[in-house]
Design an enzyme around this catalytic site. Structure first.
Site, short mmCIF file in Angstrom:
data_model
loop_
_atom_site.label_atom_id
_atom_site.label_comp_id
_atom_site.label_asym_id
_atom_site.label_seq_id
_atom_site.Cartn_x
_atom_site.Cartn_y
_atom_site.Cartn_z
N GLY A 24 0.39 1.25 -4.92
CA GLY A 24 1.50 0.50 -5.48
C GLY A 24 1.15 -0.13 -6.81
O GLY A 24 1.99 -0.24 -7.71
N THR A 25 -0.12 -0.52 -6.96
CA THR A 25 -0.57 -1.12 -8.22
C THR A 25 -0.55 -0.09 -9.35
O THR A 25 -0.14 -0.40 -10.48
CB THR A 25 -1.98 -1.69 -8.06
OG1 THR A 25 -1.95 -2.71 -7.05
CG2 THR A 25 -2.48 -2.29 -9.36
N MET B 259 -6.61 -8.22 6.20
CA MET B 259 -6.12 -9.19 5.23
C MET B 259 -5.60 -10.45 5.92
O MET B 259 -5.71 -11.56 5.37
CB MET B 259 -5.04 -8.58 4.35
CG MET B 259 -5.58 -7.70 3.25
SD MET B 259 -6.82 -8.52 2.21
CE MET B 259 -5.94 -9.94 1.61
N ALA C 182 3.32 -5.59 -6.37
CA ALA C 182 2.46 -4.46 -6.01
C ALA C 182 1.01 -4.90 -5.86
O ALA C 182 0.24 -4.28 -5.14
CB ALA C 182 2.57 -3.36 -7.05
N GLY D 187 0.87 -10.01 10.64
CA GLY D 187 -0.29 -9.13 10.54
C GLY D 187 -1.57 -9.96 10.56
O GLY D 187 -2.56 -9.61 9.90
N CYS D 188 -1.54 -11.04 11.31
CA CYS D 188 -2.64 -12.02 11.28
C CYS D 188 -3.97 -11.48 11.76
O CYS D 188 -5.02 -11.95 11.35
CB CYS D 188 -2.26 -13.26 12.09
SG CYS D 188 -1.99 -12.95 13.85
N LYS E 231 -7.18 4.06 3.07
CA LYS E 231 -5.87 3.79 2.50
C LYS E 231 -4.98 5.02 2.66
O LYS E 231 -5.38 6.13 2.31
CB LYS E 231 -5.99 3.42 1.02
CG LYS E 231 -4.68 2.98 0.37
CD LYS E 231 -4.93 2.45 -1.03
CE LYS E 231 -3.63 2.03 -1.72
NZ LYS E 231 -2.93 0.94 -1.01
N HIS F 39 -9.49 3.92 -4.32
CA HIS F 39 -9.46 3.02 -3.16
C HIS F 39 -10.30 3.60 -2.02
O HIS F 39 -10.72 4.76 -2.06
CB HIS F 39 -8.02 2.80 -2.67
CG HIS F 39 -7.24 1.86 -3.53
ND1 HIS F 39 -6.56 2.27 -4.65
CD2 HIS F 39 -7.04 0.51 -3.44
CE1 HIS F 39 -5.96 1.24 -5.21
NE2 HIS F 39 -6.24 0.16 -4.51
N CYS G 43 3.58 -8.43 0.96
CA CYS G 43 2.39 -7.83 0.34
C CYS G 43 2.15 -6.39 0.78
O CYS G 43 1.32 -5.69 0.19
CB CYS G 43 1.16 -8.66 0.65
SG CYS G 43 1.28 -10.38 0.15
#
Length: 253
Positions: A153-154, A13, A110, A8-9, A147, A143, A85
């Site tokens: 997840g957190t 992120m 998460a 996912g470069c 999203k 968020h 991640c």
């Protein structure tokens, strides 16, 4: 020096982590994998991961849930530890993560931030003290509007941390709009807000009789998650099969 393959470069992120690694003398991105190759990253990028045979010590995955199965299979085939991640995985995919960890080192958390992982520990202690005293527990997560998974997840990890400390007797409540009744004692409410460019905000509320205690973590930049991912990749170098958490990275530091 830990050699990293960035899955996912060319995503947001992926680019954040690429920038961080350039400034890190202990890490190097030796290859990237992405469905689109439209940037000059300073390292080779493969649109087909199976064509990437470059030697590496760890994979960092910050992509999408639909790509998780393939990168896990690739990790096993190449016997390269993976920092997973990506959030929003299905129950079947989470089971696949556990099966993969029997064959290669997998670190899945998460949230990759140091602050959140410290909060996970603090909440266990708070829950053990406050829940028996009659405090109700609610989680509100906020968020950005792009999203796609909710709750985050957190937020679920925060709820799980509380529930673990209380012997898993609490149920999660995501929506109260469809029923008219008072709050149950053994429930943890989880609410999701989506809007603007909020990076990540998590609030845990312990509401008792005549007093409220709040724990809050606010992320002002996604760089905090990238830094954690790079540290996790360093941690996994040379590790054999096993299932690891960000807490393992913190404890080894």
């Amino acid at each position: 020096m830990v050699k990293i393959i960035m899955h996912g470069c060319n995503g947001h992120m992926g680019q954040v982590i690429s920038g961080l690694v350039k400034e890190d003398e202990g890490a190097e991105i030796v290859a990237g994998i992405d469905v689109v190759d439209n940037r000059d990253n300073g390292y080779p990028v493969f649109t087909d991961m199976n064509e990437c045979e470059i030697e590496a010590d760890a994979i960092i995955d910050f992509s999408t849930a639909k790509a998780a199965d393939a990168i896990l299979d690739y990790s096993v085939r190449r016997q390269i530890p993976i920092v997973l991640c990506t959030t929003g995985l299905s129950e079947e995919q989470l089971q696949k993560v556990e099966e993969t960890a029997k064959k290669v080192a997998v670190l899945k958390s998460a949230n990759m931030s140091l602050g959140i992982n410290m909060l996970l520990k603090l909440l266990k202690e708070a829950a053990q003290l406050l829940a028996p005293a009659g405090f109700d527990m609610e989680i509100v997560e906020r968020h950005h509007k792009l999203k796609v998974d909710a709750p985050s997840g957190t937020a679920l990890a925060l709820a799980d941390s509380i529930n673990e400390a209380l012997d898993h007797v609490y149920e999660y409540k995501y929506d109260r709009s469809q029923e008219r009744k008072k709050r149950e004692k053994k429930e943890i409410g989880i609410s999701a807000v989506r809007g603007g460019t909020i990076v990540g905000d998590h609030e845990v509320i312990f509401a008792g009789a005549d007093e409220v205690i709040e724990f809050r973590h606010t992320a002002y930049s996604k760089a905090i998650f990238g830094k954690g991912a790079v540290q996790a990749a360093k941690f996994l170098k040379g590790k054999g099969p096993g299932r690891f958490e960000m807490s393992d990275v913190i404890n080894e530091a």
